[in-house]
Design a protein around this motif. Structure first.
Motif, PDB file in Angstrom:
ATOM      1  N   THR A  65      65.948  -7.140  52.612  1.00 20.36           N
ATOM      2  CA  THR A  65      65.063  -6.233  53.349  1.00 20.36           C
ATOM      3  C   THR A  65      65.382  -4.774  53.047  1.00 20.36           C
ATOM      4  OG1 THR A  65      66.497  -6.442  55.305  1.00 20.36           O
ATOM      5  CG2 THR A  65      64.546  -7.864  55.193  1.00 20.36           C
ATOM      6  N   ALA A  66      66.633  -4.461  52.778  1.00 22.01           N
ATOM      7  CA  ALA A  66      66.983  -3.087  52.410  1.00 22.01           C
ATOM      8  C   ALA A  66      66.308  -2.696  51.102  1.00 22.01           C
ATOM      9  CB  ALA A  66      68.498  -2.930  52.301  1.00 22.01           C
ATOM     10  N   ARG A  67      66.309  -3.620  50.141  1.00 23.00           N
ATOM     11  CA  ARG A  67      65.647  -3.341  48.873  1.00 23.00           C
ATOM     12  C   ARG A  67      64.133  -3.311  49.051  1.00 23.00           C
ATOM     13  NH1 ARG A  67      68.870  -4.318  44.312  1.00 23.00           N
ATOM     14  NH2 ARG A  67      67.018  -3.751  43.102  1.00 23.00           N
ATOM     15  N   ALA A  68      63.609  -4.149  49.933  1.00 25.37           N
ATOM     16  CA  ALA A  68      62.171  -4.120  50.210  1.00 25.37           C
ATOM     17  C   ALA A  68      61.768  -2.773  50.810  1.00 25.37           C
ATOM     18  CB  ALA A  68      61.790  -5.255  51.158  1.00 25.37           C
ATOM     19  N   ALA A  69      62.612  -2.245  51.671  1.00 27.99           N
ATOM     20  CA  ALA A  69      62.329  -0.939  52.260  1.00 27.99           C
ATOM     21  C   ALA A  69      62.256   0.139  51.176  1.00 27.99           C
ATOM     22  CB  ALA A  69      63.396  -0.584  53.292  1.00 27.99           C
ATOM     23  N   GLU A  70      63.119   0.043  50.186  1.00 31.30           N
ATOM     24  CA  GLU A  70      63.082   1.005  49.082  1.00 31.30           C
ATOM     25  C   GLU A  70      61.764   0.922  48.326  1.00 31.30           C
ATOM     26  OE1 GLU A  70      66.468   0.301  46.618  1.00 31.30           O
ATOM     27  OE2 GLU A  70      67.930   0.758  48.191  1.00 31.30           O
ATOM     28  N   VAL A  71      61.275  -0.313  48.132  1.00 23.06           N
ATOM     29  CA  VAL A  71      59.999  -0.496  47.440  1.00 23.06           C
ATOM     30  C   VAL A  71      58.862   0.108  48.263  1.00 23.06           C
ATOM     31  CG1 VAL A  71      58.325  -2.220  46.659  1.00 23.06           C
ATOM     32  CG2 VAL A  71      60.761  -2.540  46.181  1.00 23.06           C
ATOM     33  N   ILE A  72      58.866  -0.144  49.560  1.00 21.11           N
ATOM     34  CA  ILE A  72      57.812   0.396  50.426  1.00 21.11           C
ATOM     35  C   ILE A  72      57.836   1.916  50.422  1.00 21.11           C
ATOM     36  CG2 ILE A  72      56.934   0.516  52.787  1.00 21.11           C
ATOM     37  CD1 ILE A  72      58.120  -2.327  53.194  1.00 21.11           C
ATOM     38  N   GLU A  73      59.020   2.485  50.528  1.00 24.47           N
ATOM     39  CA  GLU A  73      59.141   3.948  50.533  1.00 24.47           C
ATOM     40  C   GLU A  73      58.636   4.535  49.217  1.00 24.47           C
ATOM     41  OE1 GLU A  73      59.833   6.040  52.869  1.00 24.47           O
ATOM     42  OE2 GLU A  73      60.325   4.596  54.430  1.00 24.47           O
ATOM     43  N   ALA A  74      59.006   3.920  48.115  1.00 23.47           N
ATOM     44  CA  ALA A  74      58.537   4.411  46.819  1.00 23.47           C
ATOM     45  C   ALA A  74      57.025   4.299  46.699  1.00 23.47           C
ATOM     46  CB  ALA A  74      59.215   3.642  45.684  1.00 23.47           C
ATOM     47  N   GLY A  75      56.469   3.242  47.294  1.00 26.59           N
ATOM     48  CA  GLY A  75      55.032   3.021  47.218  1.00 26.59           C
ATOM     49  C   GLY A  75      54.205   4.048  47.952  1.00 26.59           C
ATOM     50  N   ARG A  76      54.821   4.817  48.838  1.00 27.22           N
ATOM     51  CA  ARG A  76      54.087   5.853  49.578  1.00 27.22           C
ATOM     52  C   ARG A  76      53.480   6.903  48.644  1.00 27.22           C
ATOM     53  NH1 ARG A  76      55.494   6.458  55.193  1.00 27.22           N
ATOM     54  NH2 ARG A  76      57.196   5.082  55.860  1.00 27.22           N
ATOM     55  N   ALA A  77      54.088   7.076  47.474  1.00 21.91           N
ATOM     56  CA  ALA A  77      53.616   8.107  46.550  1.00 21.91           C
ATOM     57  C   ALA A  77      52.361   7.686  45.791  1.00 21.91           C
ATOM     58  CB  ALA A  77      54.714   8.453  45.548  1.00 21.91           C
ATOM     59  N   ALA A  78      52.005   6.417  45.867  1.00 26.25           N
ATOM     60  CA  ALA A  78      50.841   5.912  45.142  1.00 26.25           C
ATOM     61  C   ALA A  78      49.560   6.146  45.932  1.00 26.25           C
ATOM     62  CB  ALA A  78      51.006   4.428  44.847  1.00 26.25           C
ATOM     63  N   LYS A  79      48.454   6.043  45.256  1.00 26.88           N
ATOM     64  CA  LYS A  79      47.155   6.122  45.926  1.00 26.88           C
ATOM     65  C   LYS A  79      47.052   5.042  46.993  1.00 26.88           C
ATOM     66  CE  LYS A  79      42.185   5.821  44.995  1.00 26.88           C
ATOM     67  NZ  LYS A  79      41.143   5.649  43.955  1.00 26.88           N
ATOM     68  N   GLY A  80      47.602   3.876  46.713  1.00 30.95           N
ATOM     69  CA  GLY A  80      47.671   2.760  47.653  1.00 30.95           C
ATOM     70  C   GLY A  80      48.771   1.837  47.179  1.00 30.95           C
ATOM     71  N   HIS A  81      49.305   1.032  48.093  1.00 34.81           N
ATOM     72  CA  HIS A  81      50.408   0.147  47.713  1.00 34.81           C
ATOM     73  C   HIS A  81      50.229  -1.218  48.371  1.00 34.81           C
ATOM     74  CE1 HIS A  81      54.885  -1.132  48.106  1.00 34.81           C
ATOM     75  NE2 HIS A  81      54.370  -1.599  46.990  1.00 34.81           N
ATOM     76  N   ILE A  82      50.237  -2.250  47.542  1.00 37.65           N
ATOM     77  CA  ILE A  82      50.246  -3.637  47.997  1.00 37.65           C
ATOM     78  C   ILE A  82      51.614  -4.203  47.656  1.00 37.65           C
ATOM     79  CG2 ILE A  82      49.239  -5.935  47.698  1.00 37.65           C
ATOM     80  CD1 ILE A  82      46.646  -4.431  46.760  1.00 37.65           C
ATOM     81  N   PHE A  83      52.352  -4.641  48.660  1.00 35.63           N
ATOM     82  CA  PHE A  83      53.693  -5.174  48.410  1.00 35.63           C
ATOM     83  C   PHE A  83      53.590  -6.574  47.816  1.00 35.63           C
ATOM     84  CE2 PHE A  83      57.687  -7.232  49.209  1.00 35.63           C
ATOM     85  CZ  PHE A  83      58.644  -6.228  49.116  1.00 35.63           C
ATOM     86  N   ASN A  84      54.438  -6.817  46.828  1.00 29.10           N
ATOM     87  CA  ASN A  84      54.500  -8.128  46.192  1.00 29.10           C
ATOM     88  C   ASN A  84      55.856  -8.236  45.525  1.00 29.10           C
ATOM     89  OD1 ASN A  84      53.751 -10.602  44.728  1.00 29.10           O
ATOM     90  ND2 ASN A  84      51.627  -9.946  44.987  1.00 29.10           N
ATOM     91  N   LEU A  85      56.180  -9.406  45.048  1.00 27.79           N
ATOM     92  CA  LEU A  85      57.322  -9.539  44.168  1.00 27.79           C
ATOM     93  C   LEU A  85      56.934  -8.996  42.791  1.00 27.79           C
ATOM     94  CD1 LEU A  85      58.512 -13.152  45.101  1.00 27.79           C
ATOM     95  CD2 LEU A  85      59.257 -10.964  46.077  1.00 27.79           C
ATOM     96  N   GLY A  86      57.946  -8.748  41.961  1.00 27.94           N
ATOM     97  CA  GLY A  86      57.683  -8.234  40.635  1.00 27.94           C
ATOM     98  C   GLY A  86      57.287  -9.298  39.651  1.00 27.94           C
ATOM     99  N   HIS A  87      57.225 -10.535  40.090  1.00 26.21           N
ATOM    100  CA  HIS A  87      56.670 -11.660  39.335  1.00 26.21           C
ATOM    101  C   HIS A  87      56.500 -12.785  40.352  1.00 26.21           C
ATOM    102  CE1 HIS A  87      56.680 -14.295  35.442  1.00 26.21           C
ATOM    103  NE2 HIS A  87      55.462 -14.022  35.870  1.00 26.21           N
ATOM    104  N   GLY A  88      56.297 -14.019  39.904  1.00 21.99           N
ATOM    105  CA  GLY A  88      56.002 -15.093  40.827  1.00 21.99           C
ATOM    106  C   GLY A  88      57.204 -15.576  41.622  1.00 21.99           C
ATOM    107  N   VAL A  89      56.899 -16.239  42.736  1.00 19.98           N
ATOM    108  CA  VAL A  89      57.931 -16.863  43.557  1.00 19.98           C
ATOM    109  C   VAL A  89      58.661 -17.918  42.725  1.00 19.98           C
ATOM    110  CG1 VAL A  89      58.358 -18.312  45.591  1.00 19.98           C
ATOM    111  CG2 VAL A  89      56.662 -16.460  45.692  1.00 19.98           C
ATOM    112  N   ILE A  90      59.980 -17.854  42.720  1.00 20.13           N
ATOM    113  CA  ILE A  90      60.795 -18.833  41.993  1.00 20.13           C
ATOM    114  C   ILE A  90      60.758 -20.148  42.763  1.00 20.13           C
ATOM    115  CG2 ILE A  90      63.155 -19.367  41.230  1.00 20.13           C
ATOM    116  CD1 ILE A  90      63.540 -16.282  40.994  1.00 20.13           C
TER     117      ILE A  90
END
Length: 352
Positions: free
Chosen positions: A306-331
């Protein structure tokens, strides 16, 4: 769908993020959220071949809905396979367990390309039936959950047809691309039309967005992508764009192609875990982004994930829009309970 349902979906977090509008929470879904990580999936697929399950409207509906019921994600992704449209038009292929798609007669010549039939919606009654069933069911989940249509991009589908199966080097694919450009062009035009019809059929039946998935585009240089691939992906995305739904374009290992993939006609550029979002966002221009937590982080302690997920969400704020996902498919060995925790964390993360 009724106008009330259409309105509810239009205001869903996922579609608002794709359009770059303010959202009540960061929307989240997972590539391959329906699949081998879920015990309910393994149960319904028992004894049923992969492509057979992708051509059964009732199974498609059930499998697509399973992760929506379990996790409460902000979108369903249509359960299918990259090579399914080829199977639907009679190409002799199968998905071999432990190997992947295997094509009986690889493409080598213009005659081979000409032998591939065109795809029409009439060849896809199970797709239309499944999408209609899904959109009806999804309308009653969480006030209306969008369905994302799915197709493989021309380069990736072409690589299976040329190689005859999965490949790490794509040597035969590139040999055809560089050595027989007339054959390559004809093949890509053919596959682009097939992909467009496959996506158009899903949207016509009720899908609210689409994802064009280019698994192997990362094997290309930017120049080769622009010359030999981008025009054909653009052809697909342009045709679907005329239907008025958001278009997500995702590839693996595409750090050097992100801007070009956006320029192909994407509204949302998917970013794999190798490229931090703060680096990716300037590359994609005035577009939303999707991603991009490393899929292996779901195996870490919850607080690390969740700490790393928070980093992704925070970084996504700079985009026009952000949809959270994994960086590839679920293992496949992912613990579903951990994905449930991740979904809850992302949807409850404060955006103020």
């Amino acid at each position: 769908m009724t106008s009330a349902v259409t309105s509810a979906l239009h205001d869903s977090a996922l579609l608002k993020a794709a359009r770059g509008e303010a959202v009540p929470h960061t929307p989240v879904w997972f590539m391959r959220q329906a699949g081998r990580s879920l015990p309910e999936y393994l149960k319904v697929r028992e004894g049923i071949a992969m492509l057979d399950s992708c051509m059964d409207a009732e199974l498609i509906t059930e499998i697509t809905l399973q992760p929506v019921r379990r996790y409460g994600v902000d979108a369903a992704i249509f359960f299918s396979d990259i090579v399914l449209p080829l199977k639907a038009i009679g190409v002799d292929l199968d998905i071999v367990p432990g190997v992947g798609p295997v094509v009986a007669k690889p493409v080598r010549t213009l005659e081979d390309v000409a032998a591939i039939p065109d795809l029409t919606p009439e060849a896809l009654p199970f797709i239309t039936a499944a999408v209609r069933s899904l959109t009806s069911e999804l309308a009653g989940i969480n006030g209306g959950t969008p369905l994302i249509g799915f197709a493989g991009a021309p380069f990736t589908v072409a690589s299976y047809l040329v190689e005859g199966g999965p490949s790490k080097e794509h040597a035969k694919t590139k040999a055809l691309m560089f050595g027989a450009p007339d054959v390559w062009e004809a093949l890509m035009v053919k596959i682009a039309d097939i992909a467009a019809v496959f996506l158009e059929t899903q949207v016509a039946a009720g899908a609210s967005a689409i994802q064009l998935f280019d698994s192997w585009a990362g094997a290309l240089t930017p120049d080769d992508y622009v010359r030999h691939v981008q025009p054909h992906s653009a052809r697909v995305l342009e045709r679907v764009g005329s239907l008025g739904v958001p278009r997500i374009h995702f590839g693996v290992g595409t750090t050097n192609l992100l801007g070009l993939m956006g320029d192909a006609g994407a509204d949302v550029v998917g970013v794999d875990w190798r490229t931090p979002l703060d680096r990716a966002i300037p590359m994609v221009g005035d577009r939303a982004v999707q991603g991009n937590l490393d899929p292996t982080l779901v195996f870490a302690p919850t607080e690390v994930m969740t700490a790393r997920a928070a980093e992704v969400i925070e970084a996504g704020r700079a985009a026009k829009g952000h949809i959270f996902n994994l960086g590839h498919g679920v293992i496949p060995s992912t613990d579903p309970d951990q994905l449930a925790r991740l979904t809850e964390f992302v949807q409850s993360y404060p955006l103020d």
